[in-house]
Design a protein around this motif. Sequence first.
Motif, PDB file in Angstrom:
ATOM      1  N   LEU A   1       0.836  -1.204   0.000  1.00 45.47           N
ATOM      2  CA  LEU A   1       0.000   0.000   0.000  1.00 45.47           C
ATOM      3  C   LEU A   1       0.873   1.258   0.000  1.00 45.47           C
ATOM      4  O   LEU A   1       0.535   2.262  -0.636  1.00 45.47           O
ATOM      5  N   SER A   2       2.004   1.206   0.700  1.00 46.34           N
ATOM      6  CA  SER A   2       2.902   2.356   0.732  1.00 46.34           C
ATOM      7  C   SER A   2       3.429   2.673  -0.664  1.00 46.34           C
ATOM      8  O   SER A   2       3.598   3.828  -1.033  1.00 46.34           O
TER       9      SER A   2
ATOM     10  N   VAL B   1       1.857   2.014  -3.509  1.00 45.95           N
ATOM     11  CA  VAL B   1       0.764   2.532  -4.341  1.00 45.95           C
ATOM     12  C   VAL B   1       0.479   3.991  -4.001  1.00 45.95           C
ATOM     13  O   VAL B   1       0.341   4.832  -4.887  1.00 45.95           O
ATOM     14  N   ILE B   2       0.446   4.311  -2.707  1.00 47.18           N
ATOM     15  CA  ILE B   2      -0.079   5.606  -2.299  1.00 47.18           C
ATOM     16  C   ILE B   2       1.016   6.646  -2.073  1.00 47.18           C
ATOM     17  O   ILE B   2       0.760   7.836  -2.165  1.00 47.18           O
ATOM     18  N   ALA B   3       2.233   6.209  -1.783  1.00 46.57           N
ATOM     19  CA  ALA B   3       3.265   7.195  -1.441  1.00 46.57           C
ATOM     20  C   ALA B   3       4.495   7.096  -2.345  1.00 46.57           C
ATOM     21  O   ALA B   3       4.827   8.052  -3.055  1.00 46.57           O
ATOM     22  N   LEU B   4       5.161   5.947  -2.338  1.00 48.84           N
ATOM     23  CA  LEU B   4       6.434   5.866  -3.056  1.00 48.84           C
ATOM     24  C   LEU B   4       6.238   6.036  -4.565  1.00 48.84           C
ATOM     25  O   LEU B   4       6.998   6.772  -5.204  1.00 48.84           O
TER      26      LEU B   4
ATOM     27  N   PRO C   1       3.676   7.623  -6.420  1.00 46.37           N
ATOM     28  CA  PRO C   1       3.423   9.027  -6.791  1.00 46.37           C
ATOM     29  C   PRO C   1       4.614   9.935  -6.495  1.00 46.37           C
ATOM     30  O   PRO C   1       4.896  10.858  -7.263  1.00 46.37           O
ATOM     31  N   ALA C   2       5.345   9.671  -5.403  1.00 46.84           N
ATOM     32  CA  ALA C   2       6.499  10.516  -5.078  1.00 46.84           C
ATOM     33  C   ALA C   2       7.577  10.370  -6.149  1.00 46.84           C
ATOM     34  O   ALA C   2       8.204  11.354  -6.551  1.00 46.84           O
TER      35      ALA C   2
ATOM     36  N   ALA D   1       7.025  15.701  -4.354  1.00 47.19           N
ATOM     37  CA  ALA D   1       7.310  14.361  -3.834  1.00 47.19           C
ATOM     38  C   ALA D   1       7.300  14.398  -2.309  1.00 47.19           C
ATOM     39  O   ALA D   1       6.775  13.490  -1.649  1.00 47.19           O
TER      40      ALA D   1
ATOM     41  N   VAL E   1       3.742  14.364  -1.008  1.00 44.93           N
ATOM     42  CA  VAL E   1       3.142  13.022  -1.060  1.00 44.93           C
ATOM     43  C   VAL E   1       3.569  12.230   0.176  1.00 44.93           C
ATOM     44  O   VAL E   1       2.751  11.602   0.857  1.00 44.93           O
TER      45      VAL E   1
ATOM     46  N   TYR F   1       1.352  11.038   3.604  1.00 43.22           N
ATOM     47  CA  TYR F   1       1.391   9.631   3.999  1.00 43.22           C
ATOM     48  C   TYR F   1       1.881   9.506   5.444  1.00 43.22           C
ATOM     49  O   TYR F   1       1.241   8.873   6.280  1.00 43.22           O
TER      50      TYR F   1
END
Lengths: 192, 457
Positions: free
Chosen positions: A26-27, A29-32, A34-35, B190, B193, B197
């Motif tokens: 999930l990390s 998909v949602i954070a790494l 897009p970042a 970035a 994001v 999170y």
Amino acid sequence: MIRLNALFHRRPEAILAVGGAVFFLLSWVIALGPALDFRAADAARPKAAADPAVEWGRALYLAEGCGYCHSQIVRPLFIDAPYGRPSEAADYAGATPPLLGTERAGPDLSDAGHRQPGIPWNLMHLFNPRSVVPQSVMPAYPWYFDIVEREKAPAGALVVTLPPPWLPAGKVALPRREALDLTAYILSLRQG
Amino acid sequence: MAGSGAAEDRASQSVVYEYLAWAVAWLLIGSFYGTLAAWKFVFPDLLPVEWHSFGRIRPIHTTSIFSGWLSLGLIGLAYLVVCRTSRRPLFSAALARIALWLLNVALLAGLLTLSLGMTRGPVEYREWLAPIAAFFAAGVILNGINIFLTLLWRRTEEIYISNWFILGAFAWAPTLYVVAYLPAFDSGMANVVIQAYFMHVVLGLWFTPLVVGITYWSLPRLLRKPIYSYALGVLAFWANLIFYPLIGAHHFIFAPLPWWLQSTAIALGIGMLIPVIATSANFLLTMRGSWRFIRHEPALWFIMAGALCYALASAQGTLQAFRTANALLHFSNNTIGHAHFTAYGFVSFLLFGAIYGQRLFTAKGPAAPHVRLQFWLSLGGLAIYVVAMTASGVLQGLSWAAERPFIESVAASAPWYLLRAIGGSLMALSHMVLAWNLRLMRPQQQLLPAAAAEPAQ
């Protein structure tokens, strides 16, 4: 399913492994993910030349925690219209860290350079915000100034002149380098 | 405790008490900074010194409370729960003490560096410089290893539901911390994001599972009966894990983040109601038929208030992520009210309840009127605080939407800032009562008989 349940009820390593793996996925998909996309897009953008006074002013802005009360994000909403055009991802490219913020105890500063263009006003405001905005709850930053006799101020230097109670009679506040750089940073913020 | 060495068991108890004592010390420090910050909104020229400037003490308040009070307190009680439900002492009391010092060194270094203006910027809850954060992460990981090994060599057949949540928290926190400090994402959107999170997941996958896990032990123990539904607990565990990590972007609605990211956050915020209702209902339904206990057990007051705050504040969180509400309420004091509603009303109250609820250390413990005194001070302070911040948040939002000059929203908040400072001061006062009460609970020299009535499994 029953067997799976029995596994989790008896094996702590199963909870650790499956729980950890789900979270890691999930990390991504949602954070790494897009970042990484933003990072790639920013890398392709040209770097703007940096003004040392503005850079140093920004460092002070970070150190003093100004960003806790002043956002720098203009949403595409009429509420935010006074603060300039809506923000774009490119506005924050290279900003470490970007200062969007989550709170507006004070106004948004995305376009502060246009909204409050005067250096003298900004210095007075920094010396004590209530000297120019009576209802303000912003902290004063007197430690960025030296209080000296009016006659002792260097000729031609920019000084803050205020009546008592802000300053003792006959004295002026001589801005230190920090006050000037912080002002330079605030005036560099433009999003017209 | 059959079979466990008495000395080892006593060592485990001492470790738990040391964690709680330090947690309360950080609570007092964090409350001092929080109260000072609140009064500065009433008297902006109060204590005009650099290291007490609002922008510097705000992160000291949040990190002292989150990383000091809540983390240390939750880790200490997690140790207690893990030992009791595994029917064995800690794997290593020494390891727990080393970890405690790593955490304390990080907290103290964080306090000093933030006072000096050494910060990574206003990136909430990860302001500490990387080396300080590394100390803290090392402490958390050592604690995780200690807890895992204690559970692995437990003397019970099954793993009690509390330990699912506790293990989960220790599995997720290191990943979260590493991602939060990856230098690759320090700049540009970035960073935003990762910020969205981190600031959210640290609440939902560290504090929430720890405090829920602890309450799954402390509540049935106080009521001398099993939890209402074991299955609801398992459901909440998985639902929390699936939904919570995905909703952090609701802190940046209308920012130049991908639209899908924002919409996912808003929509799955509704999904969060599943674990929230499952957990709070499970606690309340466990109370059913046992309300007679509440007369004599003030620890239950804290737990019931905490369960209610969890349900209410989480529902508030879901609703204020909706774009229409967010446009008006975001950036306002409402957010500060919500943060205290959850971190204090939910997490801290359950923590207070768990601390008072365990009669491990002494047979007597603090007098009930002293516990009640803390309850009413804490609850009264919280109620005043949340009402003041929510009301002024709505007024701010309306003022902005009416396109009034900005300063009007500041002027409109003035009476509410005073009320907030009063509420905050009451909360700080209640923590002094807690410190006094905890002092009366310190472990005695002679070993007490093992507590009866572990939750049925």
